[in-house]
Design an enzyme around this catalytic site. Structure first.
Site, short mmCIF file in Angstrom:
data_model
loop_
_atom_site.label_atom_id
_atom_site.label_comp_id
_atom_site.label_asym_id
_atom_site.label_seq_id
_atom_site.Cartn_x
_atom_site.Cartn_y
_atom_site.Cartn_z
N LYS A 52 0.82 -1.18 0.00
CA LYS A 52 0.00 0.00 0.00
C LYS A 52 0.87 1.25 0.00
O LYS A 52 0.42 2.34 -0.31
CB LYS A 52 -0.88 0.01 1.26
N ASP A 112 14.97 -0.98 0.14
CA ASP A 112 15.72 -1.24 1.36
C ASP A 112 16.74 -2.35 1.05
O ASP A 112 17.79 -2.07 0.48
CB ASP A 112 14.72 -1.61 2.46
N PHE A 161 14.41 3.74 10.36
CA PHE A 161 13.05 3.35 9.99
C PHE A 161 12.22 4.60 9.80
O PHE A 161 12.09 5.41 10.71
CB PHE A 161 12.42 2.42 11.03
N VAL A 162 11.69 4.77 8.59
CA VAL A 162 10.95 5.99 8.28
C VAL A 162 9.47 5.70 8.03
O VAL A 162 9.11 4.60 7.60
CB VAL A 162 11.56 6.74 7.06
N ASP A 168 4.35 3.09 6.43
CA ASP A 168 3.70 2.85 7.72
C ASP A 168 4.60 2.14 8.72
O ASP A 168 5.64 1.58 8.37
CB ASP A 168 2.48 1.95 7.51
P1 IMP Z 1 13.04 -4.51 0.72
O1 IMP Z 1 12.48 -5.76 0.14
O2 IMP Z 1 13.92 -4.79 1.91
O3 IMP Z 1 13.72 -3.60 -0.27
O4 IMP Z 1 11.86 -3.75 1.41
C1 IMP Z 1 10.96 -2.99 0.76
C2 IMP Z 1 9.70 -2.85 1.59
O5 IMP Z 1 9.99 -2.87 3.01
C3 IMP Z 1 9.11 -1.50 1.33
O6 IMP Z 1 8.20 -1.56 0.26
C4 IMP Z 1 8.45 -1.16 2.64
O7 IMP Z 1 7.15 -1.68 2.65
C5 IMP Z 1 9.27 -1.87 3.68
N1 IMP Z 1 10.22 -0.95 4.33
C6 IMP Z 1 11.57 -0.96 4.25
N2 IMP Z 1 12.12 0.01 4.96
C7 IMP Z 1 11.08 0.70 5.50
C8 IMP Z 1 11.01 1.87 6.36
O8 IMP Z 1 12.00 2.49 6.76
N3 IMP Z 1 9.75 2.25 6.71
C9 IMP Z 1 8.62 1.62 6.29
N4 IMP Z 1 8.66 0.54 5.51
C10 IMP Z 1 9.88 0.08 5.11
#
Ligand code: IMP
Length: 193
Positions: A52, A112, A161-162, A168
């Site tokens: 979302k 991330d 963490f943002v 969210d």
């Molecule tokens: P990745 O697979 O580790 O790249 O993570 C991507 C997903 O993790 C994003 O689409 C977010 O939903 C969640 N995410 C990663 N870091 C944050 C953060 O700092 N705040 C909120 N959601 C995060």
């Protein structure tokens, strides 16, 4: 109706420290929209929004893309807890339309570890796209586990963490008009998304 209690602001909580304010976000997103307009001239980019978190970014971005665009939405769930991804990704809501032959622009809120977008890129490539690019509002380069090619990026941010602007913590704070670092994050993680 619950009895009236003193209103506590969601936007000015002491747990939030503004990292990117609203004006800065909007300015940068307008620039991204202009770049996309130039690069996709003569085509109809098909924007796929990862639910979302990316909806707020998508809504702002498309208002700066001066081309015909089409939209679709996908929802994924990553196994793990709310602040750390495990790497295993599952599609919980698939696309409504075929991607075959389309110029797909994958719209994400934050990159991330890269595991989610790496999974989605491979998944979309197998559906016969004409072209595939990624636009992400935020990027945490220090946490990358898999390299993912980013065509358009709003901001590099540190490893914190943002929340806000769609992002969210346990479904909260998506409505903040800015990006904030969430301080004093609970040690007990809430249920995964
Ligand atoms: P990745 O697979 O580790 O790249 O993570 C991507 C997903 O993790 C994003 O689409 C977010 O939903 C969640 N995410 C990663 N870091 C944050 C953060 O700092 N705040 C909120 N959601 C995060």
């Amino acid at each position: 109706m619950a009895p009236q209690t003193e209103r506590v602001s969601e936007f000015y909580s002491p747990d939030l420290e503004v990292l990117i304010d609203e004006a800065t976000l909007k300015r940068r997103i307008a620039e991204l929209g202009a770049e996309i307009t130039r690069d996709y001239a003569g085509t109809t980019p098909h924007l796929v929004c990862v639910l979302k978190g990316a909806v707020v970014f998508l809504a702002e971005l498309i208002r700066h893309i001066d081309l015909p665009v089409t939209l679709d939405f996908i929802a994924v769930s990553s196994y793990g807890n709310a602040t750390r991804t495990s790497g295993e990704v599952r599609i919980v809501k698939d696309l409504d339309e075929s991607l075959a032959g389309r110029d797909v622009l994958l719209v994400e809120d934050i990159l991330d570890t890269g595991l989610t977008l790496n999974y989605l890129m491979n998944n979309f490539l197998s559906r016969g796209v004409k072209s595939l690019r990624i636009v992400t509002l935020l990027n945490k380069p220090s946490r990358r586990l898999v390299e993912v090619p980013i065509a358009y990026k709003g901001f590099d941010i540190p490893d914190a963490f943002v929340v806000g602007f769609g992002l969210d913590y346990a479904q909260r704070y998506r409505n903040l008009p800015f990006i904030a670092v969430l301080k004093n994050i609970s040690v007990v993680d809430p249920p995964a998304r």
